[in-house]
Motif scaffolding. Structure first.
Motif, PDB file in Angstrom:
ATOM      1  N   SER A  15      10.819   4.360  14.028  1.00  0.00           N
ATOM      2  CA  SER A  15      10.778   5.873  14.214  1.00  0.00           C
ATOM      3  C   SER A  15      10.064   6.263  12.908  1.00  0.00           C
ATOM      4  O   SER A  15      10.044   5.604  11.828  1.00  0.00           O
ATOM      5  CB  SER A  15      12.010   6.324  14.304  1.00  0.00           C
ATOM      6  N   ASN A  16       9.515   7.538  12.792  1.00  0.00           N
ATOM      7  CA  ASN A  16       8.915   7.769  11.666  1.00  0.00           C
ATOM      8  C   ASN A  16       9.818   8.707  10.792  1.00  0.00           C
ATOM      9  O   ASN A  16       9.524   9.542   9.956  1.00  0.00           O
ATOM     10  CB  ASN A  16       7.694   8.794  12.065  1.00  0.00           C
ATOM     11  N   GLU A  17      11.237   8.563  11.151  1.00  0.00           N
ATOM     12  CA  GLU A  17      12.156   9.209  10.247  1.00  0.00           C
ATOM     13  C   GLU A  17      12.136   8.576   9.025  1.00  0.00           C
ATOM     14  O   GLU A  17      12.198   7.500   8.872  1.00  0.00           O
ATOM     15  CB  GLU A  17      13.452   9.421  11.291  1.00  0.00           C
ATOM     16  N   PRO A  18      12.444   9.633   7.934  1.00  0.00           N
ATOM     17  CA  PRO A  18      12.691   8.727   6.629  1.00  0.00           C
ATOM     18  C   PRO A  18      14.170   8.140   6.729  1.00  0.00           C
ATOM     19  O   PRO A  18      14.907   8.558   7.547  1.00  0.00           O
ATOM     20  CB  PRO A  18      12.547   9.985   5.834  1.00  0.00           C
ATOM     21  N   LEU A  19      14.173   7.477   5.584  1.00  0.00           N
ATOM     22  CA  LEU A  19      15.517   6.558   5.336  1.00  0.00           C
ATOM     23  C   LEU A  19      16.569   7.909   5.112  1.00  0.00           C
ATOM     24  O   LEU A  19      16.241   8.861   4.058  1.00  0.00           O
ATOM     25  CB  LEU A  19      15.558   5.812   4.278  1.00  0.00           C
ATOM     26  N   PRO A  20      17.588   7.867   5.711  1.00  0.00           N
ATOM     27  CA  PRO A  20      18.839   8.660   5.271  1.00  0.00           C
ATOM     28  C   PRO A  20      18.844   8.780   3.713  1.00  0.00           C
ATOM     29  O   PRO A  20      18.735   7.826   3.043  1.00  0.00           O
ATOM     30  CB  PRO A  20      19.899   8.425   5.920  1.00  0.00           C
ATOM     31  N   ILE A 121      17.519   7.215  -2.757  1.00  0.00           N
ATOM     32  CA  ILE A 121      16.547   7.989  -1.924  1.00  0.00           C
ATOM     33  C   ILE A 121      16.929   9.297  -1.796  1.00  0.00           C
ATOM     34  O   ILE A 121      18.062   9.713  -1.305  1.00  0.00           O
ATOM     35  CB  ILE A 121      16.583   7.287  -0.708  1.00  0.00           C
ATOM     36  N   LYS A 122      16.155  10.353  -1.559  1.00  0.00           N
ATOM     37  CA  LYS A 122      16.266  11.622  -1.190  1.00  0.00           C
ATOM     38  C   LYS A 122      15.487  12.081  -0.073  1.00  0.00           C
ATOM     39  O   LYS A 122      14.361  11.236   0.230  1.00  0.00           O
ATOM     40  CB  LYS A 122      16.016  12.455  -2.213  1.00  0.00           C
ATOM     41  N   VAL A 123      15.708  13.124   0.681  1.00  0.00           N
ATOM     42  CA  VAL A 123      15.030  13.279   1.914  1.00  0.00           C
ATOM     43  C   VAL A 123      14.463  14.797   1.563  1.00  0.00           C
ATOM     44  O   VAL A 123      15.061  15.655   1.336  1.00  0.00           O
ATOM     45  CB  VAL A 123      15.584  13.448   3.186  1.00  0.00           C
ATOM     46  N   THR A 124      13.244  14.976   1.355  1.00  0.00           N
ATOM     47  CA  THR A 124      12.460  16.090   1.108  1.00  0.00           C
ATOM     48  C   THR A 124      11.645  16.561   2.317  1.00  0.00           C
ATOM     49  O   THR A 124      11.363  15.694   3.182  1.00  0.00           O
ATOM     50  CB  THR A 124      11.540  15.970  -0.150  1.00  0.00           C
ATOM     51  N   THR A 125      11.208  17.989   2.200  1.00  0.00           N
ATOM     52  CA  THR A 125      10.338  18.195   3.298  1.00  0.00           C
ATOM     53  C   THR A 125       9.018  18.770   2.556  1.00  0.00           C
ATOM     54  O   THR A 125       8.931  19.267   1.639  1.00  0.00           O
ATOM     55  CB  THR A 125      10.886  19.907   3.828  1.00  0.00           C
ATOM     56  N   GLN A 131       1.676  21.481   8.880  1.00  0.00           N
ATOM     57  CA  GLN A 131       2.661  21.011   9.552  1.00  0.00           C
ATOM     58  C   GLN A 131       3.863  20.392   8.471  1.00  0.00           C
ATOM     59  O   GLN A 131       3.445  19.815   7.611  1.00  0.00           O
ATOM     60  CB  GLN A 131       2.299  19.579  10.293  1.00  0.00           C
ATOM     61  N   LYS A 132       4.974  20.659   8.613  1.00  0.00           N
ATOM     62  CA  LYS A 132       6.004  20.356   7.995  1.00  0.00           C
ATOM     63  C   LYS A 132       6.665  19.015   8.483  1.00  0.00           C
ATOM     64  O   LYS A 132       6.811  18.806   9.432  1.00  0.00           O
ATOM     65  CB  LYS A 132       7.019  21.481   7.924  1.00  0.00           C
ATOM     66  N   ARG A 133       6.893  18.161   7.402  1.00  0.00           N
ATOM     67  CA  ARG A 133       7.669  17.029   7.869  1.00  0.00           C
ATOM     68  C   ARG A 133       8.628  16.419   6.752  1.00  0.00           C
ATOM     69  O   ARG A 133       8.509  16.648   5.446  1.00  0.00           O
ATOM     70  CB  ARG A 133       6.525  15.697   8.098  1.00  0.00           C
ATOM     71  N   LYS A 134       9.572  15.795   7.023  1.00  0.00           N
ATOM     72  CA  LYS A 134      10.732  15.155   6.150  1.00  0.00           C
ATOM     73  C   LYS A 134      10.080  13.736   5.882  1.00  0.00           C
ATOM     74  O   LYS A 134       9.464  13.075   6.402  1.00  0.00           O
ATOM     75  CB  LYS A 134      11.921  15.022   6.772  1.00  0.00           C
ATOM     76  N   GLU A 135      10.298  13.638   4.540  1.00  0.00           N
ATOM     77  CA  GLU A 135       9.983  12.190   4.034  1.00  0.00           C
ATOM     78  C   GLU A 135      10.750  11.812   2.843  1.00  0.00           C
ATOM     79  O   GLU A 135      11.576  12.464   2.308  1.00  0.00           O
ATOM     80  CB  GLU A 135       8.293  12.364   3.404  1.00  0.00           C
ATOM     81  N   ASN A 136      10.592  10.608   2.434  1.00  0.00           N
ATOM     82  CA  ASN A 136      11.007   9.884   1.059  1.00  0.00           C
ATOM     83  C   ASN A 136      10.068   9.615   0.195  1.00  0.00           C
ATOM     84  O   ASN A 136       8.932   9.019   0.372  1.00  0.00           O
ATOM     85  CB  ASN A 136      11.947   8.633   1.539  1.00  0.00           C
ATOM     86  N   ARG A 137      10.354  10.429  -1.031  1.00  0.00           N
ATOM     87  CA  ARG A 137       9.261  10.140  -2.285  1.00  0.00           C
ATOM     88  C   ARG A 137      10.011  10.027  -3.420  1.00  0.00           C
ATOM     89  O   ARG A 137      10.094  10.652  -4.217  1.00  0.00           O
ATOM     90  CB  ARG A 137       8.203  11.268  -2.260  1.00  0.00           C
ATOM     91  N   PRO A 138      10.775   8.889  -3.415  1.00  0.00           N
ATOM     92  CA  PRO A 138      11.486   8.701  -4.661  1.00  0.00           C
ATOM     93  C   PRO A 138      10.641   8.571  -6.049  1.00  0.00           C
ATOM     94  O   PRO A 138       9.406   8.183  -6.157  1.00  0.00           O
ATOM     95  CB  PRO A 138      12.064   7.388  -4.797  1.00  0.00           C
TER      96      PRO A 138
END
Length: 176
Positions: A15-20, A121-125, A131-138
């Motif tokens: 999936s394209n879901e970010p890591l929790p 790891i954090k989940v940010t928007t 378009q809004k999306r959730k992602e990981n950007r450490p």
């Protein structure tokens, strides 16, 4: 002999879901330079959630092992240079000894290759093109030394050659 036999045992969550959110142990699979079509340049870390810590970290690595996380460190627009202070965070997390001289970007790639690191790891928007999306950007300061320096991670075998692991080829090794 058939061309292909289905075997889904090596597939992961695609999936394209970010890591929790959480603290994960990674192995640096590779580091390389990339550029966008518009010319913006970055260093890209290809990180893999370690698969040897399922029992030690059941809520993070245990549920997400073998997933990739790509982290970009962009060149600054004003200077067209990398922020070398950020490199210090990466190298400190990878356990590179204080005072180590790095003579080239290629040496940096090599010294970081296959090193274990721990990343918060954090989940940010984010929003891009409306378009809004959730992602990981450490951030670089989210990188730490591993708490599990004894690495037993098993890399997946290449699909084209199941008896070997994936190999990175240096441009200098190519005949063209």
């Amino acid at each position: 002999m058939s061309f292909l036999t289905t075997d889904y045992s090596n597939t992961t969550n695609n999936s394209n879901e970010p890591l929790p959110a959480g603290d994960y142990e990674f192995i640096i699979n590779s580091v390389q330079e990339n550029a966008t079509n518009s010319g913006a340049e970055s260093l890209q870390f290809d990180l893999i959630v370690r698969n040897d810590l399922d029992a030690a970290l059941p809520e993070t690595n245990g549920k997400q092992h073998n997933r990739h996380l790509w982290v970009n460190e962009w060149k600054r627009r004003k200077t067209n240079q990398y922020d070398l202070n950020n490199f210090m965070y990466f190298m400190k997390a990878a356990g590179i000894p204080e005072g180590t001289e790095i003579n080239s970007i290629e040496d940096f790639f090599q010294i970081m290759n296959k090193k274990p690191v721990r990343i918060h790891i954090k989940v940010t928007t984010s929003e891009y093109n409306g378009q809004k999306r959730k992602e990981n950007r450490p951030a670089p300061w989210d990188w730490e030394k591993t708490k599990f320096p004894e690495v037993q991670h098993q890399f997946k075998k290449s699909q084209s050659n199941p008896t070997s692991t994936d190999t990175t080829v240096d441009d200098n090794e190519l005949p063209f």
